[in-house]
Scaffold this motif. Structure first.
Motif, PDB file in Angstrom:
ATOM      1  N   ASP A   1      13.147  13.613   8.013  1.00 19.51           N
ATOM      2  CA  ASP A   1      12.046  14.562   7.920  1.00 19.51           C
ATOM      3  C   ASP A   1      11.140  14.301   6.732  1.00 19.51           C
ATOM      4  N   ASN A   2      11.626  13.557   5.747  1.00 14.40           N
ATOM      5  CA  ASN A   2      10.860  13.411   4.529  1.00 14.40           C
ATOM      6  C   ASN A   2      10.036  12.126   4.496  1.00 14.40           C
ATOM      7  N   MET A   3       9.751  11.495   5.638  1.00  7.96           N
ATOM      8  CA  MET A   3       9.017  10.239   5.592  1.00  7.96           C
ATOM      9  C   MET A   3       7.736  10.328   6.410  1.00  7.96           C
ATOM     10  N   TRP A   4       6.636   9.958   5.766  1.00  7.45           N
ATOM     11  CA  TRP A   4       5.355   9.757   6.434  1.00  7.45           C
ATOM     12  C   TRP A   4       4.999   8.300   6.234  1.00  7.45           C
ATOM     13  N   ALA A   5       4.329   7.681   7.198  1.00  9.44           N
ATOM     14  CA  ALA A   5       3.919   6.303   7.009  1.00  9.44           C
ATOM     15  C   ALA A   5       2.876   5.940   8.037  1.00  9.44           C
ATOM     16  N   CYS A   6       2.246   4.793   7.808  1.00 11.30           N
ATOM     17  CA  CYS A   6       1.320   4.245   8.775  1.00 11.30           C
ATOM     18  C   CYS A   6       1.231   2.765   8.560  1.00 11.30           C
ATOM     19  N   GLY A   7       0.622   2.042   9.487  1.00 16.17           N
ATOM     20  CA  GLY A   7       0.458   0.610   9.319  1.00 16.17           C
ATOM     21  C   GLY A   7      -0.874   0.181   9.881  1.00 16.17           C
ATOM     22  N   SER A   8      -1.503  -0.810   9.250  1.00 19.80           N
ATOM     23  CA  SER A   8      -2.773  -1.328   9.745  1.00 19.80           C
ATOM     24  C   SER A   8      -2.973  -2.735   9.230  1.00 19.80           C
ATOM     25  N   VAL A   9      -3.936  -3.448   9.792  1.00 20.63           N
ATOM     26  CA  VAL A   9      -4.341  -4.732   9.243  1.00 20.63           C
ATOM     27  C   VAL A   9      -5.856  -4.733   9.170  1.00 20.63           C
TER      28      VAL A   9
ATOM     29  N   PHE B   1     -11.518   0.590  -2.322  1.00 22.68           N
ATOM     30  CA  PHE B   1     -11.442  -0.390  -3.407  1.00 22.68           C
ATOM     31  C   PHE B   1     -11.114  -1.780  -2.884  1.00 22.68           C
ATOM     32  N   TYR B   2     -10.117  -1.868  -1.917  1.00 22.39           N
ATOM     33  CA  TYR B   2      -9.660  -3.161  -1.413  1.00 22.39           C
ATOM     34  C   TYR B   2     -10.286  -3.529  -0.068  1.00 22.39           C
ATOM     35  N   GLY B   3     -11.025  -2.602   0.526  1.00 21.94           N
ATOM     36  CA  GLY B   3     -11.616  -2.885   1.825  1.00 21.94           C
ATOM     37  C   GLY B   3     -10.665  -2.689   2.982  1.00 21.94           C
ATOM     38  N   GLY B   4      -9.491  -2.190   2.738  1.00 17.81           N
ATOM     39  CA  GLY B   4      -8.486  -1.967   3.776  1.00 17.81           C
ATOM     40  C   GLY B   4      -7.094  -2.019   3.178  1.00 17.81           C
ATOM     41  N   ILE B   5      -6.122  -1.389   3.825  1.00 17.10           N
ATOM     42  CA  ILE B   5      -4.728  -1.421   3.359  1.00 17.10           C
ATOM     43  C   ILE B   5      -3.825  -1.906   4.486  1.00 17.10           C
ATOM     44  N   THR B   6      -2.644  -2.350   4.114  1.00 18.92           N
ATOM     45  CA  THR B   6      -1.673  -2.878   5.082  1.00 18.92           C
ATOM     46  C   THR B   6      -0.700  -1.801   5.538  1.00 18.92           C
TER      47      THR B   6
ATOM     48  N   SER C   1      -1.719  -6.840  15.512  1.00 18.50           N
ATOM     49  CA  SER C   1      -1.708  -5.874  16.608  1.00 18.50           C
ATOM     50  C   SER C   1      -1.728  -4.435  16.120  1.00 18.50           C
ATOM     51  N   SER C   2      -1.672  -4.225  14.790  1.00 20.75           N
ATOM     52  CA  SER C   2      -1.711  -2.860  14.245  1.00 20.75           C
ATOM     53  C   SER C   2      -3.120  -2.295  14.372  1.00 20.75           C
ATOM     54  N   PRO C   3      -3.274  -0.948  14.334  1.00 17.08           N
ATOM     55  CA  PRO C   3      -4.626  -0.355  14.413  1.00 17.08           C
ATOM     56  C   PRO C   3      -5.493  -0.803  13.233  1.00 17.08           C
ATOM     57  N   GLN C   4      -6.813  -0.745  13.426  1.00 20.60           N
ATOM     58  CA  GLN C   4      -7.737  -1.137  12.373  1.00 20.60           C
ATOM     59  C   GLN C   4      -7.670  -0.172  11.194  1.00 20.60           C
ATOM     60  N   GLY C   5      -7.539   1.097  11.491  1.00 21.01           N
ATOM     61  CA  GLY C   5      -7.408   2.098  10.443  1.00 21.01           C
ATOM     62  C   GLY C   5      -5.985   2.603  10.346  1.00 21.01           C
ATOM     63  N   CYS C   6      -5.618   3.098   9.167  1.00 14.45           N
ATOM     64  CA  CYS C   6      -4.247   3.578   8.936  1.00 14.45           C
ATOM     65  C   CYS C   6      -4.181   5.054   9.317  1.00 14.45           C
TER      66      CYS C   6
END
Length: 802
Positions: A16-24, A378-383, A403-408
């Motif tokens: 329950d205590n985890m939030w996350a996302c992924g993008s390229v 700042f970085y133009g995008g995050i992983t 294959s990850s979404p463009q936005g997180c």
């Protein structure tokens, strides 16, 4: 404290205590995620792996190190640069040995010389001539008549007598000539370079030459063994020094060598700032026996290798090049590009390697990273983005996925397995106690089902307090049919587990668990059923591949007296661990039975016999098992506590020509239930299952008492009955025992069914009446059917008067 690792496999929900996302968002640059090497239960490798390119050994020219070597390498040998033996001293009053020591550089270690007598003891007066200018030495020997003549500084640990000073000699040849003339002959002469320690074996050989004829590369194994320091270490680095250090030990072939196993002792720095790699190569098909201390190092070895911590596990090596450049190329192929040391030494039975810390000359610059919502700007995008609660450690795996979404896009319970693994501390521990806290503490770990989980084995790391004042119990439950792999440290704890379980100390022994309830209250009731009434902790956590449990001491209001249990010597630790893991003993209310499979005793080696404390109680043995069964009152068994039987297993081990005994004390639990047996007399002999009416009988439970089974007047005698006995303990636990018996009445035959007198008289009268009627009928028939031919006339006499 409880912590667990959640690898977060696909389709699983995170805690329950985890939030996350992924993008390229790499500006159109899609980098393929690096391959991840992961076992079912081990941590995943977070390092980047690049494909090797050809010619990796180019640019690395191994050179002798001009600076301080990153290792201290020494090895055992009996081959000396020059030496000889002689029988010339046998006709003299002394046995004379000469050691001439030279140093490549000033030694940081004092020289230790041990003089060992032959099997028949210290008979002749031995003399040691030690030529070791400007060195510190310690000479020890059990021979009180040993005389030492030396130019070295002898340390305070020396036990030998110091003789007169040596004469001034300009060469070893002059010293040898002087010794032969002064003593009338010498026994041995050995030149050594850079020795760390020397073991000199006393004794003379009549078959040796009369004179001592010096030979190069002399085999001195009959009287000498030494450990020498190796200073010919080479090294190279392709490019600047990295954060890894590779060490290569290359054993040179010895055609006449009989060595089949090499003991490698490895010591590492306490806090290494670099990764360490070790390559072990020998042309001969050797087995490397590796002892490591404070080391986290990766191995590559020819032949086979095993570790001292688990000596029964033999690991297959691989085929390695047998040249200097070939081994360097092999290291480069594995991206181990900094060759900190390359050592080509003679084949030796013992090698000692002490690794020093490698200090890289350059460090990556540290950049201040802005946090918060401005990271994408700042970085133009995050992983990746992950929120964690109460982590103990986090392993972040680099790599991007096109294959990850463009936005997180933030998601709850996000599956972050592709880039993250963490160990989090669990603070939702519950507990309860039925009655006052006792001297025991029960811990329950209840894994919650994960439908999509692929986990089949759970590693449980268990640490206990050093001197626990309470007994510890652990219940491990999972709905899935898992195998629990348990590593214990300083723990004496009793287990109850679902599925199967095994211990890290004996991983080949798989122990069957039992079916456990799958609810909180069911598990608590199971603990109470076993009289584990103080639930110190109950933890319901998601299914995890690794769980770490640190038990703290439970302080009860009363403490049981602590009994000191004598432990066996260190060499006997394995038998104790193995037998207490197997627990091959089983007790009933009358007997103790022990069954041990020979295959389970293989790690102990050479078990020829097993007895109990009374050595006359020997186990029967066949090709597969040791078996022993005895009454609880025999073989030295003591019933000291309620429900426990204490004894010892004595294992006889064949060690050479003698037998060595290993004693393993154990406690066998007598089942907590009532066993009822019925006896006709107070002698409690010849148990039976018949209960006679109006006659005193005796029942044996844990105690014995008489009773009489009576039938009320006019009542019917039953054919069978059930004896029930209930016993209550102080903690309100109730036990019940049942015994089925046959009832008989002493006033009637054993097969009497209880017919009344009227029924018996009616049957008798009926039988009489039927018999009389049958007799009358037969007589009537007979009288009416008798043939007339059988009638005879009466004789009558007629006279003239009639």
């Amino acid at each position: 404290m409880l912590s667990a690792v959640w690898p977060l496999h696909q389709g699983e929900e995170a805690p329950d205590n985890m939030w996350a996302c992924g993008s390229v968002t790499g500006g159109g640059c899609a980098v393929t995620p690096p391959p991840r090497h992961q076992s079912e239960t081990g941590p995943r490798d977070a390092s980047l792996v690049f494909p090797p390119d050809p010619g990796r050994a180019e640019g690395c020219d191994l050179q002798l190190l001009s600076t301080e070597a990153p290792i201290t390498l020494s090895y055992a040998t009996s081959t000396v640069p020059r030496g000889c033996v002689s029988s010339g001293s046998m006709d003299t009053g002394h046995e004379v040995h000469i050691l001439s020591v030279e140093w490549s550089k000033v030694s940081a270690f004092p020289l230790n010389v041990s003089v060992v007598p032959p099997a028949h003891g210290c008979t002749r007066s031995p003399v040691l001539i030690l030529l070791c200018a400007r060195c510190s030495a310690t000479v020890t020997s059990p021979c009180s008549n040993l005389l030492v003549r030396t130019d070295a500084h002898l340390g305070p640990g020396t036990t030998a007598a110091l003789g007169p000073e040596l004469p001034m000699a300009t060469s070893q040849g002059q010293l040898l000539t002087w010794a032969e003339e002064f003593y009338g002959g010498i026994t041995s002469y050995s030149e050594l370079r850079d020795p760390r320690w020397v073991q000199l074996l006393l004794g003379e050989d009549a078959s040796s030459p009369q004179g001592c004829i010096l030979q190069e590369h002399f085999d001195a194994r009959l009287h000498l063994e030494a450990e020498v320091i190796f200073y010919g270490v080479k090294g190279c680095s392709r490019g600047h020094p990295s954060t890894s250090a590779t060490h290569i030990i290359h054993l040179q072939p010895e055609p006449s060598s009989t060595i089949t196993e090499v003991n490698v002792s490895l010591n590492c720095p306490e806090s290494p700032a670099s990764k360490q790699f070790l390559i072990l190569q020998s042309r001969a098909n050797l087995t490397w026996f590796i002892s490591v201390s404070n080391c986290h190092i990766q191995f590559l070895a020819s032949g086979n290798y095993k570790f001292a911590s688990v000596p029964w596990v033999l690991i297959a090596g691989e085929r390695l090049p047998d040249t200097e450049q070939g081994l360097v190329a092999k290291a480069f192929e594995k991206n181990w590009s900094f060759i900190a040391s390359y050592s080509a030494i003679p084949t030796s039975a013992r090698i000692s390697l002490e690794l020093q810390e490698h200090h890289a000359t350059t460090r990556a610059p540290v950049t201040s990273i802005p946090l918060g919502p401005t990271a994408e700007e700042f970085y133009g995008g995050i992983t990746s983005y992950s929120e964690l609660r109460d982590p103990r450690w986090v392993q972040l795996l680099l790599g991007e996925d096109a294959s990850s979404p463009q936005g997180c896009i933030l998601q709850e319970h996000f599956d972050a397995r592709l880039h993250l693994e963490a160990e989090v501390i669990f603070y939702g521990v519950k507990g309860c106690s039925r009655g006052h806290p006792s001297t025991s503490a029960t811990h329950i770990i209840h894994l919650q089902p994960e439908p999509s989980s692929t986990i089949t084995e759970v590693n449980v790391s268990l640490n206990c307090p050093e001197s626990p004042a309470s007994k510890q119990f652990l219940i491990l439950q999972s709905r899935a049919n898992l195998t629990w792999f348990i590593s214990v440290s300083n723990c004496h704890i009793q287990f109850l587990a679902s599925g199967n379980y095994k211990f890290a100390s004996v991983p080949w022994v798989l122990i069957a668990g039992e079916r456990l309830p799958d609810t909180e209250q069911g598990l608590v009731a199971k603990a109470f059923e076993k009289n584990w009434s103080f639930i110190a902790s109950y933890s319901a956590i998601p299914t995890s591949a690794r769980i770490s449990l640190e038990l703290q001491e439970h302080h009860a209001t009363t403490r049981a007296p602590v009994t000191s249990i004598p432990l066996g010597p260190t060499a006997d630790v394995l038998p104790h661990k193995l037998l207490h893991t197997l627990q091959p003993w089983k007790c009933t209310d009358e007997t103790m039975e022990i069954v041990i499979a020979r295959s389970h005793l293989e790690p102990i080696k050479d078990v020829v016999n097993i007895t109990l404390r009374d050595i006359s109680c020997q186990a029967e043995k066949n090709a597969t098992h040791f078996m022993l069964k005895t009454p609880l009152s025999h073989c030295g068994t003591s019933l000291e506590g309620r429900g426990h039987a204490n004894n010892e297993l004595i294992l006889s081990l064949a060690k050479g020509a003698v037998l060595q005994s290993v004693r393993v004390a154990f406690q066998c639990n007598i089942p907590s239930e009532l066993f009822l047996r019925l006896f006709p007399t107070a002698a409690f002999e010849a148990p039976q299952t018949e209960l006679e009416v109006n006659k005193e009988a005796f029942v044996q439970v844990s105690t014995q008492w008489p009773f009489t089974h009576a039938i009320p007047e006019g009542g019917r005698v039953p054919f069978s009955a059930t004896l029930k006995c209930k016993a209550g303990l102080q903690n309100t636990t109730i036990f019940e025992g049942v015994l089925e018996v046959t009832v008989k009445d002493g006033w009637w035959p054993p097969n009497n069914r209880g017919l009344g007198l009227a029924a018996v008289l009616g049957i008798t009268f009926g039988a009489f009446l039927i018999g009389a009627l049958l007799t009358a009928g037969l007589w009537c028939i007979y009288s009416r059917t008798r043939p007339t031919s059988k009638l005879q006339p009466l004789p009558i006499q007629v006279t003239n008067s009639h």
